[in-house]
Design a protein around this motif. Sequence first.
Motif, PDB file in Angstrom:
ATOM      1  N   PHE A   1       0.837  -1.201   0.000  1.00 36.12           N
ATOM      2  CA  PHE A   1       0.000   0.000   0.000  1.00 36.12           C
ATOM      3  C   PHE A   1       0.871   1.251   0.000  1.00 36.12           C
ATOM      4  N   PRO A   2       1.456   1.597  -1.137  1.00 35.79           N
ATOM      5  CA  PRO A   2       2.296   2.797  -1.214  1.00 35.79           C
ATOM      6  C   PRO A   2       1.465   4.075  -1.007  1.00 35.79           C
ATOM      7  N   THR A   3       2.128   5.137  -0.636  1.00 36.94           N
ATOM      8  CA  THR A   3       1.481   6.440  -0.496  1.00 36.94           C
ATOM      9  C   THR A   3       2.328   7.493  -1.201  1.00 36.94           C
ATOM     10  N   GLY A   4       1.676   8.545  -1.650  1.00 39.59           N
ATOM     11  CA  GLY A   4       2.382   9.624  -2.322  1.00 39.59           C
ATOM     12  C   GLY A   4       2.156   9.591  -3.820  1.00 39.59           C
ATOM     13  N   ALA A   5       2.215  10.757  -4.442  1.00 38.96           N
ATOM     14  CA  ALA A   5       1.943  10.875  -5.874  1.00 38.96           C
ATOM     15  C   ALA A   5       2.917  10.058  -6.706  1.00 38.96           C
ATOM     16  N   ALA A   6       4.209  10.081  -6.365  1.00 34.06           N
ATOM     17  CA  ALA A   6       5.211   9.359  -7.147  1.00 34.06           C
ATOM     18  C   ALA A   6       5.013   7.855  -7.045  1.00 34.06           C
ATOM     19  N   ALA A   7       4.773   7.356  -5.834  1.00 34.72           N
ATOM     20  CA  ALA A   7       4.616   5.918  -5.627  1.00 34.72           C
ATOM     21  C   ALA A   7       3.339   5.391  -6.264  1.00 34.72           C
TER      22      ALA A   7
END
Length: 482
Positions: A127-133
């Motif tokens: 469950f990545p977070t952030g726009a790039a991830a």
Amino acid sequence: MNLRTPLRLCALPVLALGGLVAALVWTVRYDGNFTDPLGLSWRYAACWALFAVALLALRRVPGRLVVPLVLAGAFAVAATGLVAEPRTSTDSYRYAWDGRVQAAGVSPYDHAPQDPALARLRDPWLFPTGAAACAGPDRARIPYTGQTPHCTRINRPSVHTIYPPVAEVYFLAVDRLSPEGARHKPLQIGAGVLSLGVTGALLLILRRRGTDPRGAAYWAWCPAVPVEAVNNAHVDVLGVLLAVAGLGLVAAPAPGRRARDGAVLRRRAGGGLVLGAAVATKLMPAIVLPGALSGVRRVRDAVAVLLPAAAFTALAYLPYVLLSHGSVLGYLGGYVEEEGYEDPSAGSRYALLRLVLPGDWAVPVLLVAMAGVCGYVLWRGDPRRPWSGALLVTGWAFALLTPGYSWYALLLVGLVALDGRWEWLGIAVAGPAVYVTGQAFGSRGAVSATAYGAAVLLVLVVTAVRWRRQRGEGLGASLRPA
């Protein structure tokens, strides 16, 4: 024979295997599924071409060296699937999540991955977070609050799991045996071990039947195995192992071998249990059951297989039924609808039938055709070679359904390895053609019709040639003087 002669005969298959292993590493390490599907398709084509060369070269290898060479190639080919993270499928991330959920004492059938009730089990890997991830094409957005985007590697995060209980037990076992932070690698290694188990089961069955062990190479060296079974870690490989073992158990004794009726029935019952485990792994192996009943004339012989298979499947579901609050069928119904099996006009399903029939006729014609194939196998099939009937049913089911997922064909490859009719591997090539190459042309329906059409034509031509050759040999033998 001079010692150098067999070694010289092994040189070409070893070189072909080396080229195949190199091509597989080159292919698996290439992350082109979304960015360059045509380039990835050419890599697949190179792997399949080298696979064909290796199989042809294996024919010249002396018998005593075949099994060591097949096993060595199996290890080398399977290992190539470990050189990168899953490339063309995100299914293994759902496997990892289901194992983690069960390890926490929660039924995998009760909550969808994006359910806030399981938020405590999330980590930055799944469950990545952030726009790039969250920018990758293989990331699925999930509901979040605030300004930071949240996503997951798990496909269809809003629906419940679809996998049957034996698969879920496998996911739990891998989770429990995995070191902290291991991520995707334990599932790949587990699938690699299972793929080698299939090779071992094939060699044992072929040896027991007095059949040429070279047939095991159809599985052991097949490019679909490292790509789909190992790299993408599809649980289908466990279903293949159980289906192959089950068919080996239900096979009637080979000519010249006598067995008591009770012993035969016990073996068939054991085979039925194993086939039930295969069905409770991925459901698809149920398609081999008509083959398991090839040529059966007595009701008790059929019951000896079907009753244990049904009992095992039901009992495998029972603990999850008792522990779960939701349906243990999960997203199965939604998946069937989503994939277009109920609507012949959707997607690339029934591509060959839709070429010659109105769309509304596709499903009824499919059912009639498969009933005819199953009836033929049940009546005319060889009980000593149940995998032959299973291959016929599975192959025609794939040809008429034209599935667009390349890993489905792993079962077909295992059956080819048992039976030896290599022409059915064309169906296994059609799967990745639709799944990967279809993206490059923007029309999976057209690619599906072309790829599966060519595969069916190959089957028909080779079958006709083989039939004429066998008929000619039989006629020649009848004309020889006594």
